[in-house]
Design an enzyme around this catalytic site. Structure first.
Site, PDB file in Angstrom:
ATOM      1  N   LYS A   1       0.847  -1.202   0.000  1.00 50.79           N
ATOM      2  CA  LYS A   1       0.000   0.000   0.000  1.00 50.79           C
ATOM      3  C   LYS A   1       0.880   1.248   0.000  1.00 50.79           C
ATOM      4  O   LYS A   1       0.626   2.207  -0.709  1.00 50.79           O
ATOM      5  CB  LYS A   1      -0.921   0.005   1.230  1.00 50.79           C
ATOM      6  CG  LYS A   1      -2.077  -0.994   1.134  1.00 50.79           C
ATOM      7  CD  LYS A   1      -2.844  -1.090   2.445  1.00 50.79           C
ATOM      8  CE  LYS A   1      -3.825  -2.247   2.385  1.00 50.79           C
ATOM      9  NZ  LYS A   1      -4.487  -2.525   3.661  1.00 50.79           N
TER      10      LYS A   1
ATOM     11  N   GLN B   1      -4.950  -1.676   9.850  1.00 49.30           N
ATOM     12  CA  GLN B   1      -4.665  -2.917   9.123  1.00 49.30           C
ATOM     13  C   GLN B   1      -5.277  -4.108   9.877  1.00 49.30           C
ATOM     14  O   GLN B   1      -4.998  -4.324  11.052  1.00 49.30           O
ATOM     15  CB  GLN B   1      -3.142  -3.098   8.973  1.00 49.30           C
ATOM     16  CG  GLN B   1      -2.749  -4.282   8.115  1.00 49.30           C
ATOM     17  CD  GLN B   1      -3.202  -4.160   6.656  1.00 49.30           C
ATOM     18  OE1 GLN B   1      -3.194  -3.093   6.065  1.00 49.30           O
ATOM     19  NE2 GLN B   1      -3.625  -5.287   6.090  1.00 49.30           N
TER      20      GLN B   1
ATOM     21  N   ASP C   1     -11.069   3.158   4.498  1.00 51.56           N
ATOM     22  CA  ASP C   1     -11.423   1.751   4.249  1.00 51.56           C
ATOM     23  C   ASP C   1     -12.940   1.590   4.101  1.00 51.56           C
ATOM     24  O   ASP C   1     -13.418   0.508   3.781  1.00 51.56           O
ATOM     25  CB  ASP C   1     -10.926   0.860   5.401  1.00 51.56           C
ATOM     26  CG  ASP C   1      -9.760  -0.014   4.965  1.00 51.56           C
ATOM     27  OD1 ASP C   1      -9.480  -0.067   3.749  1.00 51.56           O
ATOM     28  OD2 ASP C   1      -9.138  -0.643   5.845  1.00 51.56           O
TER      29      ASP C   1
END
Ligand code: NAD
Length: 290
Positions: free
Chosen positions: A51, A95, A118
């Site tokens: 990422k 994460q 997200d």
């Protein structure tokens, strides 16, 4: 036999990132993503580095907050609070998966919705279901983008989504509904998966079981999006769909690796740029601007 075309997620994501880099240059400031990592989960470390690499390539700064596996919920909540307030931080990502003593729902719920790149905060999920502007979860957005690449108008299509996770299956079902598909959502308790699959014009499989979808389950000419990522004993990475069998039936298919994965990261970057612009992601705008 149908001539199957591969939807090259790697190439499509590359072109998408190149266009996004031009958009970032026009912003006048450098967008910043904060990534919270708890523990040293090996796969997570790789995902986070991927990422970061992709973000840097389009001009987005990434701060990685690497925490010990024993980090407490309170201290992570405190950090999230500080990042919510930080003017130079546009997006915050936790994460997953997290160690068992931490409650992902509580932590995600503490992120300011406009920084929830997200798209997992209940505010964003609710807005997305209502068809209102929202940060939309990156993998469903990636699936939709790849589908739109080969089928701009999905009106009236029978879509089977296999999997009902909050991360992928559920939001994707909603997005396909908004695209006027007739959506069937299958899950671990579904009894007649093969029959349902054979009626589908679009199959998206997001389960994490190699070989779950075989050639006999695919209607001639169907479009197959394989979200699954499975590491085999010999080290190979495969999806949930038996690729070679599916190639005999599908009109289009995404490979694993090189399909949904790279596009998911591209969508994360898109969400960060939207956050930096102070506007929530809107998948309709995304598709129109393609
Ligand atoms: P999850 O474990 O949270 O959900 C799996 C879903 O599959 C559940 O809803 C369950 O009901 C369903 N399921 C289980 N067995 C089934 C069966 N036999 N038939 C039908 N449905 C069944 O997983 P997730 O987070 O949604 O991820 C799914 C897969 O997608 C995993 O392999 C994951 O690694 C992968 N993934 C890929 C990306 C990407 O960027 N390519 C992103 C996220 C997840």
């Amino acid at each position: 036999m149908v001539e199957t075309k591969i939807i090259d997620g790697k190439q499509i994501a590359k072109e998408f990132r190149e266009n996004l880099a031009k958009k970032v240059q026009k912003l006048g400031s450098t967008p910043k993503l904060a990534v919270l990592v708890v523990g040293e989960h090996p796969a997570s470390q790789i995902y986070v580095q991927n990422k970061k690499k992709a973000a840097v390539s389009v001009g987005i700064d990434v701060d990685i907050y690497q925490m010990a596996v024993s980090e407490t919920q309170e201290s992570i909540l405190k950090l999230i609070g500080e990042l919510n307030e930080a003017k130079d931080v546009d997006g915050i990502l936790i994460q997953l998966p997290l160690p068992e003593h931490l409650d992902a729902q509580i932590l995600i719920g503490a992120i300011a919705p406009q920084k929830d790149v997200d798209g997992l905060h209940p505010h964003n999920v609710g807005n997305m279901v209502c068809g209102l502007p929202a940060m939309i979860s990156c993998t469903p957005l990636a699936c939709l983008y790849l589908l739109k690449h080969v089928l701009p108008d999905m009106t009236g299509m029978n879509a089977l989504v296999i999997g009902r996770s909050a991360l992928v299956g559920k939001p994707l079902g909603q997005l396909l509904l908004q695209e006027n598909c007739t959506v069937v959502q299958a899950h671990s308790k579904t009894k007649n998966l093969a029959d349902l699959a054979r009626q589908a014009d679009i199959i998206v499989c997001a389960v994490g079981k190699p070989g779950l979808v075989n050639g006999n389950m695919i209607k001639d000419g169907a479009i197959v999006i394989d979200v699954g990522i499975n590491r085999m004993d010999d080290g190979r990475i495969v999806g949930d769909v038996l690729f070679l069998e599916a190639m005999q039936k599908a009109s289009y298919i995404t490979p694993v690796p090189g399909g949904v994965g790279p596009m998911t990261i591209a969508m994360l970057l898109w969400n960060v740029v939207k956050a930096a612009e102070g506007r929530f992601s809107d998948c309709k705008e995304l598709v129109l601007k393609k």
